[in-house]
Design a protein around this motif. Structure first.
Motif, PDB file in Angstrom:
ATOM      1  N   ASN A 158      -0.303  39.327 -14.638  1.00  0.00           N
ATOM      2  CA  ASN A 158       0.424  38.318 -15.416  1.00  0.00           C
ATOM      3  C   ASN A 158       0.497  38.751 -16.883  1.00  0.00           C
ATOM      4  O   ASN A 158      -0.466  39.305 -17.412  1.00  0.00           O
ATOM      5  CB  ASN A 158      -0.291  36.964 -15.345  1.00  0.00           C
ATOM      6  CG  ASN A 158      -0.439  36.479 -13.916  1.00  0.00           C
ATOM      7  OD1 ASN A 158       0.546  36.294 -13.207  1.00  0.00           O
ATOM      8  ND2 ASN A 158      -1.678  36.288 -13.473  1.00  0.00           N
ATOM      9  N   THR A 159       1.621  38.473 -17.522  1.00  0.00           N
ATOM     10  CA  THR A 159       1.726  38.713 -18.960  1.00  0.00           C
ATOM     11  C   THR A 159       2.205  37.449 -19.662  1.00  0.00           C
ATOM     12  O   THR A 159       2.907  36.629 -19.075  1.00  0.00           O
ATOM     13  CB  THR A 159       2.700  39.862 -19.303  1.00  0.00           C
ATOM     14  OG1 THR A 159       4.003  39.518 -18.854  1.00  0.00           O
ATOM     15  CG2 THR A 159       2.262  41.176 -18.668  1.00  0.00           C
ATOM     16  N   ILE A 160       1.790  37.324 -20.900  1.00  0.00           N
ATOM     17  CA  ILE A 160       2.124  36.158 -21.713  1.00  0.00           C
ATOM     18  C   ILE A 160       2.505  36.673 -23.099  1.00  0.00           C
ATOM     19  O   ILE A 160       1.773  37.490 -23.665  1.00  0.00           O
ATOM     20  CB  ILE A 160       0.909  35.208 -21.834  1.00  0.00           C
ATOM     21  CG1 ILE A 160       0.488  34.668 -20.469  1.00  0.00           C
ATOM     22  CG2 ILE A 160       1.206  34.058 -22.791  1.00  0.00           C
ATOM     23  CD1 ILE A 160      -0.723  35.354 -19.872  1.00  0.00           C
ATOM     24  N   VAL A 161       3.613  36.204 -23.625  1.00  0.00           N
ATOM     25  CA  VAL A 161       3.997  36.575 -24.989  1.00  0.00           C
ATOM     26  C   VAL A 161       3.984  35.319 -25.853  1.00  0.00           C
ATOM     27  O   VAL A 161       4.661  34.344 -25.550  1.00  0.00           O
ATOM     28  CB  VAL A 161       5.387  37.239 -25.021  1.00  0.00           C
ATOM     29  CG1 VAL A 161       5.821  37.480 -26.464  1.00  0.00           C
ATOM     30  CG2 VAL A 161       5.363  38.560 -24.259  1.00  0.00           C
ATOM     31  N   GLU A 180      -9.047  30.711 -19.752  1.00  0.00           N
ATOM     32  CA  GLU A 180      -8.596  30.344 -18.406  1.00  0.00           C
ATOM     33  C   GLU A 180      -8.537  31.567 -17.492  1.00  0.00           C
ATOM     34  O   GLU A 180      -8.759  31.464 -16.296  1.00  0.00           O
ATOM     35  CB  GLU A 180      -7.216  29.687 -18.497  1.00  0.00           C
ATOM     36  CG  GLU A 180      -6.847  28.843 -17.288  1.00  0.00           C
ATOM     37  CD  GLU A 180      -6.289  29.661 -16.150  1.00  0.00           C
ATOM     38  OE1 GLU A 180      -6.420  29.217 -14.996  1.00  0.00           O
ATOM     39  OE2 GLU A 180      -5.734  30.752 -16.391  1.00  0.00           O
ATOM     40  N   ARG A 181      -8.251  32.722 -18.073  1.00  0.00           N
ATOM     41  CA  ARG A 181      -8.168  33.963 -17.289  1.00  0.00           C
ATOM     42  C   ARG A 181      -9.533  34.606 -17.108  1.00  0.00           C
ATOM     43  O   ARG A 181      -9.621  35.803 -16.868  1.00  0.00           O
ATOM     44  CB  ARG A 181      -7.217  34.968 -17.956  1.00  0.00           C
ATOM     45  CG  ARG A 181      -5.789  34.487 -18.088  1.00  0.00           C
ATOM     46  CD  ARG A 181      -5.038  34.578 -16.774  1.00  0.00           C
ATOM     47  NE  ARG A 181      -5.084  33.354 -16.036  1.00  0.00           N
ATOM     48  CZ  ARG A 181      -4.614  33.217 -14.784  1.00  0.00           C
ATOM     49  NH1 ARG A 181      -4.081  34.230 -14.150  1.00  0.00           N
ATOM     50  NH2 ARG A 181      -4.681  32.063 -14.176  1.00  0.00           N
TER      51      ARG A 181
ATOM     52  N   VAL B 162       5.560  33.026 -20.376  1.00  0.00           N
ATOM     53  CA  VAL B 162       4.652  33.491 -19.324  1.00  0.00           C
ATOM     54  C   VAL B 162       5.473  34.199 -18.257  1.00  0.00           C
ATOM     55  O   VAL B 162       6.492  33.671 -17.806  1.00  0.00           O
ATOM     56  CB  VAL B 162       3.921  32.281 -18.688  1.00  0.00           C
ATOM     57  CG1 VAL B 162       2.980  32.744 -17.577  1.00  0.00           C
ATOM     58  CG2 VAL B 162       3.170  31.486 -19.744  1.00  0.00           C
ATOM     59  N   ARG B 163       5.018  35.384 -17.875  1.00  0.00           N
ATOM     60  CA  ARG B 163       5.579  36.069 -16.697  1.00  0.00           C
ATOM     61  C   ARG B 163       4.427  36.282 -15.739  1.00  0.00           C
ATOM     62  O   ARG B 163       3.568  37.137 -15.978  1.00  0.00           O
ATOM     63  CB  ARG B 163       6.176  37.420 -17.071  1.00  0.00           C
ATOM     64  CG  ARG B 163       7.477  37.326 -17.839  1.00  0.00           C
ATOM     65  CD  ARG B 163       8.047  38.725 -18.102  1.00  0.00           C
ATOM     66  NE  ARG B 163       9.158  38.679 -19.017  1.00  0.00           N
ATOM     67  CZ  ARG B 163      10.425  38.562 -18.621  1.00  0.00           C
ATOM     68  NH1 ARG B 163      10.725  38.485 -17.350  1.00  0.00           N
ATOM     69  NH2 ARG B 163      11.403  38.533 -19.520  1.00  0.00           N
ATOM     70  N   ALA B 164       4.438  35.505 -14.668  1.00  0.00           N
ATOM     71  CA  ALA B 164       3.294  35.516 -13.769  1.00  0.00           C
ATOM     72  C   ALA B 164       3.656  36.171 -12.443  1.00  0.00           C
ATOM     73  O   ALA B 164       4.828  36.257 -12.077  1.00  0.00           O
ATOM     74  CB  ALA B 164       2.800  34.099 -13.545  1.00  0.00           C
ATOM     75  N   VAL B 165       2.619  36.594 -11.725  1.00  0.00           N
ATOM     76  CA  VAL B 165       2.845  37.250 -10.437  1.00  0.00           C
ATOM     77  C   VAL B 165       3.235  36.250  -9.357  1.00  0.00           C
ATOM     78  O   VAL B 165       3.835  36.635  -8.360  1.00  0.00           O
ATOM     79  CB  VAL B 165       1.610  38.071 -10.005  1.00  0.00           C
ATOM     80  CG1 VAL B 165       1.418  39.260 -10.948  1.00  0.00           C
ATOM     81  CG2 VAL B 165       0.355  37.214  -9.965  1.00  0.00           C
ATOM     82  N   GLU B 169       0.078  30.953 -10.417  1.00  0.00           N
ATOM     83  CA  GLU B 169      -0.527  31.587 -11.587  1.00  0.00           C
ATOM     84  C   GLU B 169       0.158  31.112 -12.870  1.00  0.00           C
ATOM     85  O   GLU B 169      -0.508  30.861 -13.881  1.00  0.00           O
ATOM     86  CB  GLU B 169      -0.414  33.113 -11.475  1.00  0.00           C
ATOM     87  CG  GLU B 169      -1.354  33.728 -10.460  1.00  0.00           C
ATOM     88  CD  GLU B 169      -2.761  33.870 -11.006  1.00  0.00           C
ATOM     89  OE1 GLU B 169      -3.612  33.022 -10.625  1.00  0.00           O
ATOM     90  OE2 GLU B 169      -3.011  34.795 -11.786  1.00  0.00           O
ATOM     91  N   ILE B 173      -1.769  29.251 -16.067  1.00  0.00           N
ATOM     92  CA  ILE B 173      -1.721  29.750 -17.442  1.00  0.00           C
ATOM     93  C   ILE B 173      -1.076  28.696 -18.353  1.00  0.00           C
ATOM     94  O   ILE B 173      -1.596  28.383 -19.423  1.00  0.00           O
ATOM     95  CB  ILE B 173      -0.954  31.086 -17.498  1.00  0.00           C
ATOM     96  CG1 ILE B 173      -1.739  32.169 -16.731  1.00  0.00           C
ATOM     97  CG2 ILE B 173      -0.699  31.511 -18.938  1.00  0.00           C
ATOM     98  CD1 ILE B 173      -0.963  33.444 -16.474  1.00  0.00           C
TER      99      ILE B 173
END
Lengths: 352, 352
Positions: A158-161, A180-181, B162-165, B169, B173
């Protein structure tokens, strides 16, 4: 320009562990990460600040979280690259250089590992000249550089900007995601242009870490006093030497917070920490404060002792060393001085 | 294609409040938000699902958080637009239509307000056919539509993408960010193409909400039984009518969780909720479960009573109404059935 190979990594990790003032993550973990990356991808090119073109895109890569958690939840190398790629996507341009955001056991090694993986050169310097616990505590913040966009990546892909209205807001949002992660997340943020490095970085701290790590190793091997030689190299002062008799520690709000007590030299030394050491008191009297470096070393070997590594019975020596002078400006102290951390006292000047 | 003006808003808010099964935010708050936007910017164009071009970019806009908090911390209208713009920036294309993610008192009105502000048409439908507490509980998830990229915006001007899998998820987040930002954040996510609306939305729920709201209003005004007329329109069943005698409520993990107890008709009815009602028990026996709609109405007026509005002494009638049949598929129940919420029981079929 020079190269860092496998053989330099242990010294850098050791030295950065000392400069990390108890934080920045366990040097051994950092060493493992960087060693594996350099073994697989080859040595890393290191450039000095004045070798970087003015229009370069220099990206700090780091790990955020509680070092107590990092010990059991190691970054895989994939998440740092995910954070970097997510940042590049929103920047609309690729990074040309990487740099450590701080000098600390893991956070100076993660950018080396990422540099090995990506083939990008790393800049010899960092944005703190030590380690600090929060993301807004960086010299670029003092010259108006934003830490947004801040790209975060976890171990699951997962990525977050985050695009925040100020650097402290970005820290708060990122810290909530981090907690949370699982209290560990990788970050790419606080992008610098090449012509901002002189004001935005403490120069040559990778080299300083390597020298410091080598001095300690050689002194110990030669049965000299590694702690004294480290203190001399840092221009630091001796605060105390003794035995750790008590450690109170909690993982809270995405940080490792607590207090340690040492007895030795006829005195009691107390250390308060939030990832990094914040304050040292000798017999109840403040003897050193953030933003100066408060470094705990194993008395015999000179190896750095991180705040999460403090435990009953360890024989340690505590040094204080001057921070980069920019941290002692009013704006620098507002970001990193004792009052920010809730202490009702001013920065305590070091006396030798 | 039709227009929604000031005069339709109160009926829609009331009807959506009933369809929101206790959640989706207070209808009065939703009404205030939409009324102000329509007063300032003019009426909203509403289109049916089959009026939307196949290549349209349809964006759900919503508010995430605890409805207990929403009562005191109202969205300003700015943060929804910030979330929309942040999403458009990463999509690389503008939204052509807005749509409610759920039918609930506030969350059906926020997209109307945003449609008024932006001049975009709103699609008559929503992604749940009711309200659910978590972001992954949407029909688009059943046809493989991702809720990433998910854009979040707070009241201070910060945005987070957020870009989650996977969709769960992303919910986790986003919920962490929501909690840190004061339990209230605006979202733009789960983007649908025009040709995905038939499978991804429950059609015509804005119209249903308006009809339901009008039926209740007119029945009350004419001294008929508004609750009975609402039940008939929904094809629902009567579970109980009585007095609220106990409410246990906590704002926890970014949700309003709790349990309410009603006495009436010689029985005790218990309602468990997490923003929305999850489960109804009559004298200890389960009589309705999520994903069916469990709706609490003021017995006299037929006005919806949200979970945060439940309080001692209220005279209410509890109805259950069938959910969209897609929620009763194995995949639908895995997302929204009682077992997801930790109950060791299957969906309880409604009997009239």
């Amino acid at each position: 320009m020079r190269e860092i190979g496998i053989e330099q990594l242990a010294d850098i990790a050791r030295g950065a562990g000392i400069l990390g003032t108890g934080g920045g993550g366990d040097p051994y973990v950092g060493l493992l990460l960087a060693r594996e990356a350099v073994r697989r991808h080859g040595p890393v090119t290191v450039v000095d600040i004045d070798e970087v073109p003015a229009d370069a895109t220099v990206v700090p890569i780091s790990s955020m979280g509680a070092p107590t958690v990092l010990l059991e939840k190691l970054p895989s190398g994939r998440e740092e690259i995910n954070a970097l790629r997510a940042l590049e996507a929103v920047l609309g341009r690729p990074a040309t250089h990487l740099v450590p955001i701080e000098i600390g056991g893991v956070n100076s090694m993660i950018p080396l590992a990422a540099a090995a993986q990506t083939g990008l050169p790393i800049v010899d310097g960092d944005a703190m000249g030590r380690a600090f616990p929060e993301a807004q505590m960086v010299l670029p913040g003092l010259i108006g550089v934003s830490n947004s966009p801040m790209a975060l990546a976890d171990d699951k892909g997962n990525t977050i900007v985050v695009r925040a209205v100020d650097n402290t807001e970005a820290e708060r949002i990122a810290r909530a995601v981090c907690v949370e992660r699982g209290c560990q997340i990788s970050c790419a943020d606080t992008v610098l242009r090449g012509d901002q490095l002189r004001d935005g970085l403490v120069p040559a701290t990778l080299t300083l870490a390597e020298n410091l790590g080598r001095v300690v190793r050689e002194a110990h091997a030669a049965h000299r006093d590694p702690v004294a030689e480290a203190r001399e190299l840092l221009g630091g002062v001796h605060l105390s030497a003794g035995k750790v008799v008590d450690v109170e520690r909690r993982t809270e709000g995405g940080f490792a917070r607590g207090r340690a007590r040492l007895e030795g030299e006829g005195a009691v030394l107390e250390l308060d920490f939030q990832n990094e050491h914040l304050l040292a008191r000798r017999d109840g009297r403040v003897v050193a404060t953030t933003p100066d470096l408060i470094c705990v070393l194993d008395t015999e070997t000179g190896e750095p002792v991180t705040t999460e590594g403090l435990r009953y019975g360890l024989r340690v020596t505590v040094l204080a060393a001057p921070c980069d002078p920019r941290w002692l400006s009013p704006a620098g102290l507002a970001l990193t001085g004792p009052r920010y951390f809730g202490y009702d006292l001013d920065h305590h000047p070091l006396s030798g």
